[in-house]
Write a protein that holds these residues in place. Structure first.
Motif, PDB file in Angstrom:
ATOM      1  N   LYS A   1      -9.654  17.096   1.914  1.00 41.80           N
ATOM      2  CA  LYS A   1      -8.199  17.185   1.762  1.00 41.80           C
ATOM      3  C   LYS A   1      -7.685  16.310   0.628  1.00 41.80           C
ATOM      4  N   ILE A   2      -6.855  16.904  -0.214  1.00 36.09           N
ATOM      5  CA  ILE A   2      -6.191  16.184  -1.301  1.00 36.09           C
ATOM      6  C   ILE A   2      -4.814  15.748  -0.814  1.00 36.09           C
ATOM      7  N   GLY A   3      -4.343  14.570  -1.248  1.00 39.54           N
ATOM      8  CA  GLY A   3      -3.023  14.096  -0.874  1.00 39.54           C
ATOM      9  C   GLY A   3      -1.927  15.039  -1.347  1.00 39.54           C
ATOM     10  N   SER A   4      -0.817  15.057  -0.625  1.00 35.35           N
ATOM     11  CA  SER A   4       0.299  15.936  -0.993  1.00 35.35           C
ATOM     12  C   SER A   4       1.198  15.242  -2.009  1.00 35.35           C
ATOM     13  N   PRO A   5       1.680  15.975  -3.009  1.00 35.45           N
ATOM     14  CA  PRO A   5       2.566  15.383  -4.014  1.00 35.45           C
ATOM     15  C   PRO A   5       3.964  15.186  -3.445  1.00 35.45           C
ATOM     16  N   GLY A   6       4.864  14.648  -4.251  1.00 32.95           N
ATOM     17  CA  GLY A   6       6.258  14.529  -3.826  1.00 32.95           C
ATOM     18  C   GLY A   6       6.906  13.196  -4.125  1.00 32.95           C
ATOM     19  N   TYR A   7       6.107  12.194  -4.581  1.00 35.60           N
ATOM     20  CA  TYR A   7       6.720  10.905  -4.884  1.00 35.60           C
ATOM     21  C   TYR A   7       7.551  11.014  -6.161  1.00 35.60           C
ATOM     22  N   ILE A   8       8.796  10.571  -6.077  1.00 36.37           N
ATOM     23  CA  ILE A   8       9.682  10.535  -7.244  1.00 36.37           C
ATOM     24  C   ILE A   8      10.002   9.071  -7.521  1.00 36.37           C
ATOM     25  N   PRO A   9       9.531   8.522  -8.631  1.00 38.21           N
ATOM     26  CA  PRO A   9       9.672   7.086  -8.874  1.00 38.21           C
ATOM     27  C   PRO A   9      11.075   6.682  -9.296  1.00 38.21           C
ATOM     28  N   ALA A  10      11.439   5.461  -8.937  1.00 42.52           N
ATOM     29  CA  ALA A  10      12.692   4.893  -9.427  1.00 42.52           C
ATOM     30  C   ALA A  10      12.616   4.675 -10.931  1.00 42.52           C
TER      31      ALA A  10
ATOM     32  N   GLY B   1     -10.420   2.432 -14.035  1.00 43.49           N
ATOM     33  CA  GLY B   1     -11.316   1.838 -13.042  1.00 43.49           C
ATOM     34  C   GLY B   1     -10.784   0.584 -12.384  1.00 43.49           C
ATOM     35  N   LYS B   2      -9.468   0.345 -12.503  1.00 40.59           N
ATOM     36  CA  LYS B   2      -8.863  -0.834 -11.878  1.00 40.59           C
ATOM     37  C   LYS B   2      -8.466  -0.534 -10.433  1.00 40.59           C
ATOM     38  N   ASN B   3      -8.457  -1.559  -9.600  1.00 44.78           N
ATOM     39  CA  ASN B   3      -7.867  -1.449  -8.268  1.00 44.78           C
ATOM     40  C   ASN B   3      -6.367  -1.667  -8.392  1.00 44.78           C
ATOM     41  N   VAL B   4      -5.592  -0.934  -7.613  1.00 37.21           N
ATOM     42  CA  VAL B   4      -4.130  -1.024  -7.695  1.00 37.21           C
ATOM     43  C   VAL B   4      -3.573  -1.496  -6.359  1.00 37.21           C
ATOM     44  N   LEU B   5      -2.694  -2.502  -6.424  1.00 39.92           N
ATOM     45  CA  LEU B   5      -1.989  -3.004  -5.246  1.00 39.92           C
ATOM     46  C   LEU B   5      -0.518  -2.639  -5.374  1.00 39.92           C
ATOM     47  N   LEU B   6      -0.039  -1.787  -4.474  1.00 41.57           N
ATOM     48  CA  LEU B   6       1.366  -1.382  -4.459  1.00 41.57           C
ATOM     49  C   LEU B   6       2.143  -2.361  -3.600  1.00 41.57           C
ATOM     50  N   LYS B   7       3.121  -3.014  -4.189  1.00 42.53           N
ATOM     51  CA  LYS B   7       3.883  -4.045  -3.488  1.00 42.53           C
ATOM     52  C   LYS B   7       5.339  -3.630  -3.400  1.00 42.53           C
ATOM     53  N   GLY B   8       5.855  -3.544  -2.174  1.00 37.52           N
ATOM     54  CA  GLY B   8       7.249  -3.158  -2.017  1.00 37.52           C
ATOM     55  C   GLY B   8       7.659  -3.164  -0.565  1.00 37.52           C
ATOM     56  N   PRO B   9       8.958  -3.025  -0.305  1.00 39.52           N
ATOM     57  CA  PRO B   9       9.472  -3.065   1.077  1.00 39.52           C
ATOM     58  C   PRO B   9       9.013  -1.862   1.877  1.00 39.52           C
ATOM     59  N   THR B  10       9.064  -2.009   3.196  1.00 39.85           N
ATOM     60  CA  THR B  10       8.657  -0.920   4.064  1.00 39.85           C
ATOM     61  C   THR B  10       9.535   0.308   3.827  1.00 39.85           C
ATOM     62  N   GLY B  11       8.898   1.474   3.816  1.00 42.13           N
ATOM     63  CA  GLY B  11       9.651   2.712   3.626  1.00 42.13           C
ATOM     64  C   GLY B  11      10.066   2.990   2.195  1.00 42.13           C
ATOM     65  N   SER B  12       9.491   2.258   1.225  1.00 39.91           N
ATOM     66  CA  SER B  12       9.881   2.481  -0.175  1.00 39.91           C
ATOM     67  C   SER B  12       9.079   3.600  -0.833  1.00 39.91           C
ATOM     68  N   GLY B  13       8.071   4.117  -0.138  1.00 41.76           N
ATOM     69  CA  GLY B  13       7.335   5.261  -0.672  1.00 41.76           C
ATOM     70  C   GLY B  13       5.942   4.945  -1.177  1.00 41.76           C
ATOM     71  N   LYS B  14       5.363   3.824  -0.757  1.00 45.24           N
ATOM     72  CA  LYS B  14       4.038   3.434  -1.267  1.00 45.24           C
ATOM     73  C   LYS B  14       2.960   4.435  -0.855  1.00 45.24           C
TER      74      LYS B  14
ATOM     75  N   LYS C   1       3.437   7.605  -0.013  1.00 40.82           N
ATOM     76  CA  LYS C   1       3.710   8.856  -0.727  1.00 40.82           C
ATOM     77  C   LYS C   1       3.242   8.760  -2.181  1.00 40.82           C
ATOM     78  N   LEU C   2       3.378   7.584  -2.790  1.00 43.19           N
ATOM     79  CA  LEU C   2       2.878   7.380  -4.148  1.00 43.19           C
ATOM     80  C   LEU C   2       1.362   7.549  -4.180  1.00 43.19           C
ATOM     81  N   ALA C   3       0.661   6.949  -3.206  1.00 45.63           N
ATOM     82  CA  ALA C   3      -0.799   7.067  -3.150  1.00 45.63           C
ATOM     83  C   ALA C   3      -1.215   8.529  -2.983  1.00 45.63           C
ATOM     84  N   GLU C   4      -0.516   9.263  -2.120  1.00 46.32           N
ATOM     85  CA  GLU C   4      -0.836  10.677  -1.918  1.00 46.32           C
ATOM     86  C   GLU C   4      -0.584  11.490  -3.186  1.00 46.32           C
TER      87      GLU C   4
END
Length: 292
Positions: free
Chosen positions: A29-38, A53-66, A68-71
């Protein structure tokens, strides 16, 4: 989305195309699209970092779309994604897998069921670690070798060394200052490129509500955008918790408002999730001011 992809350097676009071809015949299964960035830079920088090849850490408040961004990243890369939801109960088995007894007729065999880390490494998938700072500090060092240049891990359950293959990549998410979280130690944090993911607001939020909720009434959508703006401002001042300003909760509320009154929808989708009576009253006052 196509407009954002056109802003990428050509060599990064080439990498994306190669990855899509690599996984074109997989049934995972591939993640579903839909994240619209600020800000388009959030998506662009995440794509570039993972492509390199970098690791990414998404930092933000709960429910901000992290999540959905990964998907959405999984969708853009055409790359399947294994997921881990961290908690204080997460242990080595939750990360790496576990042994189980397999019965074949009268004979019993011990099988190893690989966990998300081992699966992602073996198959060259993306690995998404949600709320990584919810895990116990003593659990996370297991991942040190996975997250540095070695891209390997010693599996204590089988005795084997697992080396990452293909385009294996790691995305983690963190809610700083949230109840139950612990600060990441510097050794772990230094293994990531950090991307701030703020709440989406104004016109961007309006587009999200139009595309991702059942609500189609333009006037009501504008009112919910105004509600979100006020809730985010109150959360940033520490007057209410970030839970109240969650975009995820707002979408749920918009869906409910198609069938029940906006104030009742806000009660069910936002207010009743809060524990503090003062916070509940604050959100209710804001909602009544906007929706009357």
């Amino acid at each position: 989305m196509d407009q954002i992809l056109q802003l990428l350097p050509q060599d990064i676009i080439d990498i994306l195309q190669e990855r899509k071809q690599d996984f074109a015949n997989e049934n995972e299964k591939i993640g579903s699209p839909g994240y619209i960035p600020a800000d388009n830079a959030i998506l662009i920088d995440t794509i570039i970092a993972l492509s390199l090849g970098k690791n990414v850490l998404l930092k933000g408040p709960t429910g901000s779309g992290k999540t959905k961004l990964a998907e959405t990243i999984s969708s853009i890369f055409g790359q399947p994604m294994q997921s881990i939801n961290c908690s204080v109960d997460l242990d080595a088995e939750g990360l790496l897998g576990f042994k189980t007894i397999h019965q074949d007729g009268e004979k019993s065999f011990i099988d190893f069921v690989p966990g998300p880390v081992v699966q992602a490494m073996r198959k060259g998938h993306l690995l998404y670690i949600d709320e990584i700072n919810m895990a116990k500090p003593e659990t996370l060092p297991i991942l040190n070798g996975v997250l540095d240049y070695r891209r390997m891990i010693h599996n204590p359950f089988t005795g084997e060394v697992v080396n990452a293959t293909g385009n294996f990549g790691v995305i983690a998410a963190i809610n700083e200052g949230y109840i139950g979280t612990v600060p990441l130690n510097e050794a772990l944090k230094n293994r990531f490129v950090i991307i701030d993911v703020p709440y989406i607001q104004a016109e961007t939020l309006k587009i999200v509500l139009e595309n991702q909720s059942r609500l189609k009434d333009a006037a009501l959508i504008n009112q919910f955008v105004a509600l979100s703006s006020d809730l985010i401002a109150q959360a940033q001042m520490g007057q209410i918790s970030e839970d109240a300003a969650s975009i995820r909760a707002l979408i749920d509320t918009c869906d409910l408002s198609v069938y029940i009154s906006p104030l009742r929808a806000i009660q069910r989708g936002i207010i009743d999730k809060l524990e503090d009576a003062r916070e509940k009253a604050a959100v209710r006052n804001i909602a009544e001011t906007i929706f009357g």
